[in-house]
Design an enzyme around this catalytic site. Structure first.
Site, PDB file in Angstrom:
ATOM      1  N   THR A   8       0.840  -1.193   0.000  1.00  0.00           N
ATOM      2  CA  THR A   8       0.000   0.000   0.000  1.00  0.00           C
ATOM      3  C   THR A   8       0.874   1.242   0.000  1.00  0.00           C
ATOM      4  OG1 THR A   8      -1.710   1.256   1.195  1.00  0.00           O
ATOM      5  CG2 THR A   8      -0.211  -0.040   2.534  1.00  0.00           C
ATOM      6  N   ASN A  10      -0.643   4.108   1.144  1.00  0.00           N
ATOM      7  CA  ASN A  10      -1.329   4.942   2.139  1.00  0.00           C
ATOM      8  C   ASN A  10      -0.489   4.952   3.434  1.00  0.00           C
ATOM      9  OD1 ASN A  10      -2.979   5.454   4.495  1.00  0.00           O
ATOM     10  ND2 ASN A  10      -4.787   5.307   3.174  1.00  0.00           N
ATOM     11  N   ASP A  70      -8.059  -3.657   1.496  1.00  0.00           N
ATOM     12  CA  ASP A  70      -9.028  -2.716   0.967  1.00  0.00           C
ATOM     13  C   ASP A  70     -10.043  -2.512   2.073  1.00  0.00           C
ATOM     14  OD1 ASP A  70      -9.741  -1.042  -1.258  1.00  0.00           O
ATOM     15  OD2 ASP A  70     -11.589  -2.196  -1.356  1.00  0.00           O
ATOM     16  N   SER A  71     -10.279  -1.245   2.384  1.00  0.00           N
ATOM     17  CA  SER A  71     -11.109  -0.980   3.550  1.00  0.00           C
ATOM     18  C   SER A  71     -12.059   0.159   3.254  1.00  0.00           C
ATOM     19  CB  SER A  71     -10.223  -0.653   4.747  1.00  0.00           C
ATOM     20  OG  SER A  71      -9.216   0.263   4.402  1.00  0.00           O
ATOM     21  N   ASP A 156     -11.212   8.654  11.205  1.00  0.00           N
ATOM     22  CA  ASP A 156     -11.031   8.350  12.631  1.00  0.00           C
ATOM     23  C   ASP A 156     -11.593   9.421  13.579  1.00  0.00           C
ATOM     24  OD1 ASP A 156      -9.907   5.914  12.164  1.00  0.00           O
ATOM     25  OD2 ASP A 156      -7.848   6.512  12.564  1.00  0.00           O
TER      26      ASP A 156
END
Ligand code: IMP
Length: 199
Positions: A8, A10, A70-71, A156
């Site tokens: 990733t 990110n 993947d979220s 978050d």
């Protein structure tokens, strides 16, 4: 021993995944540590397709077993949106996490509270030969209309954890990495990783 590639770009996910994998006995590297620049289009119709596509692309480009996640955030009052599109959920060009949080709150403001929601993560672990296995995790809570906390990333600060009375951004890294959707998915992926690495 072969290393695991954390597939990733990110930065928030890289930090969490590094922390989650430390102590597992598996050595890992990030794409930047092996000078791998790869952007995989997330055009799948579900989390598995996207995670699998990313893990396979990174495994084939690097020759290393690769782990991708993947979220997304699913909000009940919005029929599960932003879901698969969580990373791109804002009409603004070059939108940042804050723009996406603001857009979500804008879309929720006329809906009755509580704004129940959960984070979902699907992890894919792929080999360079193209075989892939999956694990999942979910974390439940509600969206709140004001930001609280400075940890984590993404949604978050507006995600209040069920039963905890704190947002995900008010948790320290250790707490988030015991309770989050990604933490649970990595825990569920551990037997797959141990088998692939012969541990
Ligand atoms: P993707 O998995 O690259 O499609 O990105 C998932 C997006 O969901 C992220 O960019 C965030 O906006 C959101 N997301 C996923 N996990 C988290 C998390 O742990 N905290 C906050 N937002 C998250």
């Amino acid at each position: 021993m072969n290393k695991l590639l954390i597939a990733t770009n990110n930065k928030g996910k890289v930090k969490e995944l590094q922390d989650l994998l430390k102590g597992s006995g598996i050595q890992f590297v990030t794409p930047s540590q092996i000078n791998l620049e790869l952007d995989v289009e997330e055009d799948g119709v579900n989390y598995e397709e996207n995670a699998g596509k990313k893990a396979i692309a990174f495994a084939q480009a690097s020759g290393l077993i690769s782990l991708a996640d993947d979220s997304g955030l699913e909000v009940a009052a919005l029929g599960g949106a932003p879901g698969l599109y969580s990373a791109r959920y804002s009409p603004k060009p070059r939108a940042q996490d804050k723009d996406r949080r603001d857009f979500l709150l804008e879309n929720l403001k006329d809906k009755p509270r509580p704004w129940n929601a959960h984070f979902h993560a699907t992890i894919a672990v792929a080999t360079p030969a193209g075989s892939v296995e999956f694990a999942e995790g979910n974390c439940f809570g509600e969206i709140i209309p004001e930001e609280r906390g400075s940890g984590g990333f993404g949604y978050d600060p507006i995600f209040l954890m069920e039963g905890l009375g704190r947002t995900m951004a008010e948790l320290d890294m250790d707490e988030k990495n015991r309770l989050s959707h990604r933490a649970l998915a990595v825990m569920n992926a551990m037997p797959i990783l141990k088998k692939m690495f012969g541990l």
